[in-house]
Scaffold this motif. Structure first.
Motif, mmCIF file in Angstrom:
data_model
loop_
_atom_site.group_PDB
_atom_site.id
_atom_site.type_symbol
_atom_site.label_atom_id
_atom_site.label_comp_id
_atom_site.label_asym_id
_atom_site.label_seq_id
_atom_site.Cartn_x
_atom_site.Cartn_y
_atom_site.Cartn_z
ATOM 1 N N TRP A 1 0.382 -1.385 -0.180
ATOM 2 C CA TRP A 1 0.077 0.355 -0.301
ATOM 3 C C TRP A 1 0.847 1.428 -0.096
ATOM 4 O O TRP A 1 2.100 1.232 0.815
ATOM 5 C CB TRP A 1 -1.034 0.164 0.856
ATOM 6 C CG TRP A 1 -1.426 1.522 1.629
ATOM 7 C CD1 TRP A 1 -2.908 1.414 1.006
ATOM 8 C CD2 TRP A 1 -1.310 2.523 2.092
ATOM 9 N NE1 TRP A 1 -3.485 3.029 1.486
ATOM 10 C CE2 TRP A 1 -2.474 3.661 1.896
ATOM 11 C CE3 TRP A 1 0.063 2.864 3.193
ATOM 12 C CZ2 TRP A 1 -2.615 4.664 3.042
ATOM 13 C CZ3 TRP A 1 0.275 4.325 3.249
ATOM 14 C CH2 TRP A 1 -1.314 4.814 3.476
ATOM 15 N N TRP A 2 0.106 1.593 -1.036
ATOM 16 C CA TRP A 2 1.414 3.298 -0.820
ATOM 17 C C TRP A 2 -0.341 4.644 -1.074
ATOM 18 O O TRP A 2 -0.928 4.589 -1.806
ATOM 19 C CB TRP A 2 1.972 3.700 -2.044
ATOM 20 C CG TRP A 2 3.149 2.431 -1.601
ATOM 21 C CD1 TRP A 2 4.421 3.403 -1.581
ATOM 22 C CD2 TRP A 2 3.177 1.393 -2.143
ATOM 23 N NE1 TRP A 2 5.247 2.149 -2.058
ATOM 24 C CE2 TRP A 2 4.366 1.326 -2.291
ATOM 25 C CE3 TRP A 2 2.154 0.492 -3.016
ATOM 26 C CZ2 TRP A 2 5.227 -0.654 -2.700
ATOM 27 C CZ3 TRP A 2 2.458 -0.633 -3.419
ATOM 28 C CH2 TRP A 2 4.122 -1.541 -3.625
ATOM 29 N N GLY B 1 5.234 2.775 1.740
ATOM 30 C CA GLY B 1 4.424 2.047 1.605
ATOM 31 C C GLY B 1 4.477 1.576 3.292
ATOM 32 O O GLY B 1 5.034 1.332 4.410
ATOM 33 N N ARG B 2 3.393 0.464 3.329
ATOM 34 C CA ARG B 2 3.215 -0.644 4.543
ATOM 35 C C ARG B 2 2.541 -1.268 3.558
ATOM 36 O O ARG B 2 2.233 -2.064 2.835
ATOM 37 C CB ARG B 2 2.426 0.338 5.030
ATOM 38 C CG ARG B 2 2.584 2.129 5.677
ATOM 39 C CD ARG B 2 1.397 2.219 6.239
ATOM 40 N NE ARG B 2 1.420 3.719 6.529
ATOM 41 C CZ ARG B 2 0.898 4.489 6.986
ATOM 42 N NH1 ARG B 2 -0.179 4.141 7.882
ATOM 43 N NH2 ARG B 2 0.641 5.724 7.055
ATOM 44 N N ILE C 1 4.631 -9.389 -4.094
ATOM 45 C CA ILE C 1 4.010 -8.705 -4.183
ATOM 46 C C ILE C 1 3.788 -7.783 -5.751
ATOM 47 O O ILE C 1 4.942 -7.346 -6.256
ATOM 48 C CB ILE C 1 4.172 -7.297 -3.493
ATOM 49 C CG1 ILE C 1 4.548 -8.313 -1.772
ATOM 50 C CG2 ILE C 1 3.058 -6.596 -3.646
ATOM 51 C CD1 ILE C 1 4.292 -7.018 -0.658
ATOM 52 N N PHE C 2 2.222 -7.464 -6.644
ATOM 53 C CA PHE C 2 2.606 -6.975 -7.606
ATOM 54 C C PHE C 2 2.292 -5.699 -7.915
ATOM 55 O O PHE C 2 1.669 -4.470 -7.728
ATOM 56 C CB PHE C 2 1.835 -7.693 -8.356
ATOM 57 C CG PHE C 2 1.728 -7.426 -9.738
ATOM 58 C CD1 PHE C 2 2.795 -7.492 -10.570
ATOM 59 C CD2 PHE C 2 0.352 -6.435 -10.436
ATOM 60 C CE1 PHE C 2 2.359 -7.749 -12.080
ATOM 61 C CE2 PHE C 2 -0.082 -6.160 -12.140
ATOM 62 C CZ PHE C 2 1.429 -6.509 -12.504
ATOM 63 N N ARG C 3 3.674 -4.649 -7.761
ATOM 64 C CA ARG C 3 3.708 -3.717 -7.256
ATOM 65 C C ARG C 3 3.487 -2.869 -8.455
ATOM 66 O O ARG C 3 3.340 -1.568 -8.540
ATOM 67 C CB ARG C 3 5.233 -2.806 -7.133
ATOM 68 C CG ARG C 3 5.654 -2.097 -6.697
ATOM 69 C CD ARG C 3 7.243 -1.866 -6.455
ATOM 70 N NE ARG C 3 7.515 -0.331 -6.417
ATOM 71 C CZ ARG C 3 7.880 0.549 -5.641
ATOM 72 N NH1 ARG C 3 8.554 0.066 -3.889
ATOM 73 N NH2 ARG C 3 8.652 2.395 -5.480
ATOM 74 N N ASP D 1 -5.094 2.426 -4.258
ATOM 75 C CA ASP D 1 -4.027 2.733 -3.352
ATOM 76 C C ASP D 1 -3.187 1.215 -2.881
ATOM 77 O O ASP D 1 -1.602 1.015 -2.179
ATOM 78 C CB ASP D 1 -4.122 3.500 -2.313
ATOM 79 C CG ASP D 1 -5.262 2.810 -1.268
ATOM 80 O OD1 ASP D 1 -5.755 1.816 -2.184
ATOM 81 O OD2 ASP D 1 -5.776 4.140 -0.524
ATOM 82 N N HIS D 2 -3.757 0.341 -3.592
ATOM 83 C CA HIS D 2 -2.903 -1.088 -2.341
ATOM 84 C C HIS D 2 -2.701 -2.089 -3.831
ATOM 85 O O HIS D 2 -3.256 -2.205 -5.075
ATOM 86 C CB HIS D 2 -3.376 -1.885 -1.637
ATOM 87 C CG HIS D 2 -4.780 -1.540 -0.170
ATOM 88 N ND1 HIS D 2 -4.302 -2.301 0.367
ATOM 89 C CD2 HIS D 2 -5.400 -0.593 -0.213
ATOM 90 C CE1 HIS D 2 -5.339 -1.071 1.266
ATOM 91 N NE2 HIS D 2 -5.342 0.004 1.338
#
Length: 262
Positions: free
Chosen positions: A205-206, A219-220, A240-242, A252-253
């Motif tokens: 999440w950003w 991020g978190r 994690i599929f950034r 935002d996720h």
């Protein structure tokens, strides 16, 4: 039988129907668990998803808020839900696969901005939600089970961009981490993502507030995949599929993936 599962807080499945379809077409998880669908179940736009092979759905929805859905290429059946903390929110649903594995899809309340239940009702609701999750898994101990979702807590120091700076920020406060750890211990849940990626900073999440989320990278890791010990050895290929955070009009996720050989 191997299958890949992804979890994603989509922040409105109708607004971001095209992004869900893109993930299905390009990454093709066998099972996709969505949170914050913000839609009654009957209004989830299924036609395009079904055309991409996702013929099965188990979901709970409500107008404009919350909502959880499990979309699958593999046969699944509805295995119920729990209204943790009696909030009347669509935040939990369970599906059962043909091999007997159950999948819990959870959307834990965000908790507002002030980490004090006396000043912020939403923070108290978050803690109560987690307490009832703990009690549920303590008395109904899961087996051959997976739990995924936006749990709205980044538990480890390397799950946030700055541990010290975020200790008093909702999602990383010690009391939240303590409550999440209690849920994990009650169900003997194991963190699949950190089993496969044990070291290093990981975010899912950003904030929208950052003018350049990618460059700032503050991020978190709020989105999680857990499994019970009896199937933990069958998990691999977590990621994690950034890239999805950089798509047009994104959530935002970003999606979190894991593969299971069961």
């Amino acid at each position: 039988m191997p299958f890949t599962l992804a979890t994603w807080n989509i922040n409105s499945v109708r607004l971001r129907e095209a992004l869900v379809a893109r993930l299905m077409a390009e990454e093709a998880p066998d099972i996709l668990c969505l949170q914050e669908c913000k839609s009654p179940v009957e209004l989830i736009p299924l036609e395009q998803f079904q055309a991409l092979g996702y013929r099965y759905i188990v979901a709970r929805g409500q107008k404009g808020y919350n909502g959880v859905a499990i979309l699958s290429k593999l046969p699944i059946v509805d295995a119920g839900d729990k209204d943790f903390a009696q909030l009347g929110h669509a935040r939990h649903v369970v599906a059962r696969m043909e091999n007997g594995v159950t999948i819990h899809n959870c959307y834990v309340p965000s908790g507002g901005d002030i980490p004090d239940r006396n000043e912020n009702v939403k923070f108290g609701q978050k803690l109560d939600f987690l307490t009832e999750m703990r009690d549920h898994f303590r008395w109904e101990r899961p087996d051959r089970a997976i739990l995924v979702g936006d749990l709205n807590i980044a538990p480890r120091e390397d799950d946030v961009w700055d541990h010290k700076a975020l200790l008093k920020i909702v999602s990383h406060t010690p009391i939240e981490v303590e409550h999440l750890t209690a849920v994990m211990e009650a169900g003997n849940w194991q963190d699949v993502t950190r089993k496969d990626i044990p070291e290093g900073r990981l975010y899912s999440w950003w904030s929208y507030r950052s003018p350049d989320w990618d460059a700032a990278d503050k991020g978190r890791r709020l989105d999680h995949i857990w499994a019970t010990p009896d199937i933990l050895g069958a998990t691999h290929s977590s990621r994690i599929f950034r890239a999805a955070r950089g798509w047009d009009q994104p959530s935002d996720h970003t999606p979190v993936f894991a593969t299971f050989d069961l």
